[in-house]
Write a protein that holds these residues in place. Structure first.
Motif, PDB file in Angstrom:
ATOM      1  N   ASP A 130       1.013  -0.993  -0.059  1.00  0.00           N
ATOM      2  CA  ASP A 130      -0.083  -0.054   0.566  1.00  0.00           C
ATOM      3  C   ASP A 130       0.783   1.307   0.135  1.00  0.00           C
ATOM      4  O   ASP A 130       1.146   2.050  -1.048  1.00  0.00           O
ATOM      5  CB  ASP A 130      -0.914  -0.150   1.301  1.00  0.00           C
ATOM      6  CG  ASP A 130      -2.351  -1.258   0.784  1.00  0.00           C
ATOM      7  OD1 ASP A 130      -2.244  -1.298  -0.264  1.00  0.00           O
ATOM      8  OD2 ASP A 130      -2.424  -1.314   2.211  1.00  0.00           O
ATOM      9  N   ASP A 131       1.448   0.988   0.883  1.00  0.00           N
ATOM     10  CA  ASP A 131       3.058   2.025   0.830  1.00  0.00           C
ATOM     11  C   ASP A 131       3.732   2.150  -0.816  1.00  0.00           C
ATOM     12  O   ASP A 131       3.525   3.569  -1.128  1.00  0.00           O
ATOM     13  CB  ASP A 131       3.638   2.654   2.031  1.00  0.00           C
ATOM     14  CG  ASP A 131       3.340   2.009   3.348  1.00  0.00           C
ATOM     15  OD1 ASP A 131       2.580   2.767   3.368  1.00  0.00           O
ATOM     16  OD2 ASP A 131       3.926   0.984   4.369  1.00  0.00           O
ATOM     17  N   LEU A 132       3.987   1.915  -1.430  1.00  0.00           N
ATOM     18  CA  LEU A 132       4.584   1.839  -2.647  1.00  0.00           C
ATOM     19  C   LEU A 132       3.672   2.364  -3.780  1.00  0.00           C
ATOM     20  O   LEU A 132       3.426   2.780  -4.496  1.00  0.00           O
ATOM     21  CB  LEU A 132       5.071   0.181  -3.035  1.00  0.00           C
ATOM     22  CG  LEU A 132       5.352   0.164  -4.383  1.00  0.00           C
ATOM     23  CD1 LEU A 132       7.510   0.571  -4.177  1.00  0.00           C
ATOM     24  CD2 LEU A 132       5.636  -1.233  -4.765  1.00  0.00           C
ATOM     25  N   LYS A 133       2.354   1.340  -3.826  1.00  0.00           N
ATOM     26  CA  LYS A 133       0.962   2.170  -4.297  1.00  0.00           C
ATOM     27  C   LYS A 133       1.075   3.661  -4.511  1.00  0.00           C
ATOM     28  O   LYS A 133       1.113   4.798  -5.529  1.00  0.00           O
ATOM     29  CB  LYS A 133      -0.329   1.346  -4.235  1.00  0.00           C
ATOM     30  CG  LYS A 133      -0.016   0.346  -4.936  1.00  0.00           C
ATOM     31  CD  LYS A 133      -1.310  -0.432  -4.549  1.00  0.00           C
ATOM     32  CE  LYS A 133      -1.226  -1.986  -5.523  1.00  0.00           C
ATOM     33  NZ  LYS A 133      -2.406  -3.123  -5.153  1.00  0.00           N
ATOM     34  N   ARG A 138       4.997   9.435  -7.061  1.00  0.00           N
ATOM     35  CA  ARG A 138       5.969  10.936  -6.638  1.00  0.00           C
ATOM     36  C   ARG A 138       7.239  10.193  -6.854  1.00  0.00           C
ATOM     37  O   ARG A 138       8.164  10.502  -7.327  1.00  0.00           O
ATOM     38  CB  ARG A 138       5.562  11.492  -5.323  1.00  0.00           C
ATOM     39  CG  ARG A 138       4.982  12.260  -5.353  1.00  0.00           C
ATOM     40  CD  ARG A 138       4.350  12.627  -4.107  1.00  0.00           C
ATOM     41  NE  ARG A 138       4.279  12.010  -3.054  1.00  0.00           N
ATOM     42  CZ  ARG A 138       4.667  11.970  -1.806  1.00  0.00           C
ATOM     43  NH1 ARG A 138       5.311  13.449  -1.488  1.00  0.00           N
ATOM     44  NH2 ARG A 138       4.517  11.656  -0.516  1.00  0.00           N
ATOM     45  N   ILE A 139       7.768   8.941  -6.735  1.00  0.00           N
ATOM     46  CA  ILE A 139       8.832   8.490  -6.597  1.00  0.00           C
ATOM     47  C   ILE A 139       9.311   7.963  -7.881  1.00  0.00           C
ATOM     48  O   ILE A 139      10.397   8.190  -8.772  1.00  0.00           O
ATOM     49  CB  ILE A 139       9.553   7.481  -5.389  1.00  0.00           C
ATOM     50  CG1 ILE A 139       8.544   6.230  -6.532  1.00  0.00           C
ATOM     51  CG2 ILE A 139       8.797   7.709  -4.569  1.00  0.00           C
ATOM     52  CD1 ILE A 139       8.944   4.827  -5.586  1.00  0.00           C
ATOM     53  N   ALA A 140       8.337   7.862  -9.403  1.00  0.00           N
ATOM     54  CA  ALA A 140       8.793   7.603 -10.381  1.00  0.00           C
ATOM     55  C   ALA A 140       9.158   8.738 -10.795  1.00  0.00           C
ATOM     56  O   ALA A 140      10.140   9.296 -11.993  1.00  0.00           O
ATOM     57  CB  ALA A 140       7.708   7.107 -11.518  1.00  0.00           C
ATOM     58  N   GLU A 141       8.759  10.123 -10.838  1.00  0.00           N
ATOM     59  CA  GLU A 141       8.455  11.524 -11.533  1.00  0.00           C
ATOM     60  C   GLU A 141      10.320  11.695 -11.336  1.00  0.00           C
ATOM     61  O   GLU A 141      11.065  12.075 -12.113  1.00  0.00           O
ATOM     62  CB  GLU A 141       8.079  12.377 -10.070  1.00  0.00           C
ATOM     63  CG  GLU A 141       6.667  12.312 -11.473  1.00  0.00           C
ATOM     64  CD  GLU A 141       6.086  13.392  -9.972  1.00  0.00           C
ATOM     65  OE1 GLU A 141       6.330  14.388  -9.567  1.00  0.00           O
ATOM     66  OE2 GLU A 141       4.267  13.601 -10.302  1.00  0.00           O
ATOM     67  N   HIS A 145      13.259   3.556  -7.949  1.00  0.00           N
ATOM     68  CA  HIS A 145      13.171   1.880  -8.494  1.00  0.00           C
ATOM     69  C   HIS A 145      12.145   1.281  -7.420  1.00  0.00           C
ATOM     70  O   HIS A 145      12.740   2.322  -5.754  1.00  0.00           O
ATOM     71  CB  HIS A 145      13.935   1.354  -8.950  1.00  0.00           C
ATOM     72  CG  HIS A 145      14.554   0.786  -8.254  1.00  0.00           C
ATOM     73  ND1 HIS A 145      16.185   1.678  -8.179  1.00  0.00           N
ATOM     74  CD2 HIS A 145      14.965   0.326  -7.082  1.00  0.00           C
ATOM     75  CE1 HIS A 145      17.190   1.630  -7.271  1.00  0.00           C
ATOM     76  NE2 HIS A 145      16.612   0.508  -7.071  1.00  0.00           N
ATOM     77  N   ALA A 146      11.313   0.660  -7.263  1.00  0.00           N
ATOM     78  CA  ALA A 146      11.097  -0.431  -5.863  1.00  0.00           C
ATOM     79  C   ALA A 146      11.860  -1.780  -6.534  1.00  0.00           C
ATOM     80  O   ALA A 146      11.981  -2.478  -6.937  1.00  0.00           O
ATOM     81  CB  ALA A 146       9.799  -0.683  -5.943  1.00  0.00           C
ATOM     82  N   LEU A 165       2.459  -0.785 -11.684  1.00  0.00           N
ATOM     83  CA  LEU A 165       3.097   1.440 -11.479  1.00  0.00           C
ATOM     84  C   LEU A 165       4.432   1.437 -12.526  1.00  0.00           C
ATOM     85  O   LEU A 165       5.031   0.835 -12.855  1.00  0.00           O
ATOM     86  CB  LEU A 165       3.360   0.253 -10.245  1.00  0.00           C
ATOM     87  CG  LEU A 165       2.256   0.005  -9.065  1.00  0.00           C
ATOM     88  CD1 LEU A 165       3.182  -0.479  -7.195  1.00  0.00           C
ATOM     89  CD2 LEU A 165       1.242   1.074  -8.813  1.00  0.00           C
ATOM     90  N   PRO A 166       4.736   2.266 -12.612  1.00  0.00           N
ATOM     91  CA  PRO A 166       5.140   3.631 -12.676  1.00  0.00           C
ATOM     92  C   PRO A 166       6.493   2.975 -13.287  1.00  0.00           C
ATOM     93  O   PRO A 166       7.657   3.964 -12.431  1.00  0.00           O
ATOM     94  CB  PRO A 166       4.506   5.011 -13.431  1.00  0.00           C
ATOM     95  CG  PRO A 166       4.509   5.221 -12.244  1.00  0.00           C
ATOM     96  CD  PRO A 166       3.561   3.571 -11.382  1.00  0.00           C
TER      97      PRO A 166
END
Length: 286
Positions: A130-133, A138-141, A145-146, A165-166
């Motif tokens: 859920d945190d990642l989603k 914002r982190i993709a911008e 990466h994850a 997810l992007p």
């Protein structure tokens, strides 16, 4: 006479380490399996790297290492040419803080999705799906990466969801698949045959000491590393997992043993260079 350690080549990168302390400035959490038994500051890490031939590396901020990534952030500010990092964040992190971490050299977030033998390895610890989603746009911008702490069978099941997810994904510790499942395990075969070839995943050649069922020198994990190398050496990096917290004192791996394992599984010098030098430069922006 002590045998001389064969170092890794100049420019090699250790893509998975943790640091802890000094405790008077960066207090740690002493609870749980992965609590450090002593200080392991960045200067001690550099001493280890010097002995094995590592030029640069990636600090994965540990949940026990203190709040808000501060110990890791300070290390990156001190040594911007040698270090990159992976963060643990809260969903409400501000854009200002994300920009500060990005400017310092943070490249990803670590997500805890790991189950072993049917049980969560860290119940409620770290960041979850859920945190990642929530954070993904914002982190993709910012080009992050994850990094997923997950077993390959669980990853196979989750892939249709997370691939929306992007983001690209870096898989910890060779997919954290225990060696007694064998390299023919369906989740591992999926990751080698499809995951690593999709352009969405990277994998760390690390964690043999976590995945073994027989202990050092981790021969029961060799087929797993060899399978990853055969699948796609262009998407692999190497990591020591120093300082190996969570092990009993008599099971703490030696860097020399982990290096020998890598050399056994990756005999080709050109492929070694990709994994140790070229791939980390692309993934982490050195």
């Amino acid at each position: 006479m002590t045998e001389k350690l064969e170092k890794f080549p100049d420019g090699s990168c250790d893509c998975h380490v943790h640091i802890y302390g000094p405790f008077d400035r960066f207090p740690v959490d002493y609870s749980g399996k992965f609590a450090p038994k002593q200080e392991f500051p960045v200067d001690m890490l550099f001493d280890v790297w010097k002995t094995i031939g590592i030029s640069r590396g990636v600090i994965v901020h540990a949940g026990n290492a203190g709040s808000d990534n501060e110990v890791t952030l300070e290390a990156l500010k001190r040594f911007p040419d040698k270090l990159r990092a992976v963060a643990i964040l809260n969903q409400d992190v501000t854009d200002k803080r994300l920009d500060e971490l990005t400017d310092a050299g943070f490249k990803g977030v670590r997500i805890n999705l790991l189950y072993q033998d049917g049980k969560p390895v860290l119940s409620g610890g770290g960041m979850n799906l859920d945190d990642l989603k929530a954070l993904a746009p914002r982190i993709a911008e910012r080009g992050w990466h994850a990094q997923l702490w997950i077993e390959t069978g669980d990853l196979q099941q989750l892939a249709p969801e997370i691939e929306k997810l992007p983001l690209d994904f870096v898989i910890d510790h060779q997919g954290r698949t225990m060696a007694d499942k064998t390299v023919n395990y369906s989740g591992y075969q999926w990751f080698c045959d499809r995951g690593l070839k999709s352009g969405r995943y990277w994998c760390k050649l690390s964690g043999a000491d976590r995945n073994t069922r027989v202990g050092s020198p981790y021969k029961d994990t060799e087929d797993f590393m060899k399978a990853l190398v055969a699948a796609n050496p262009d998407r692999l990096v190497w990591g020591s997992d120093w300082p190996h917290v969570g092990h009993a004192d008599d099971a703490v791996p030696k860097e020399s043993v982990l290096m020998d394992l890598f050399r056994r599984c990756v005999p080709d010098q050109a492929v070694r260079r990709k994994i140790l030098i070229d791939n980390p430069a692309r993934l982490y922006g050195f």
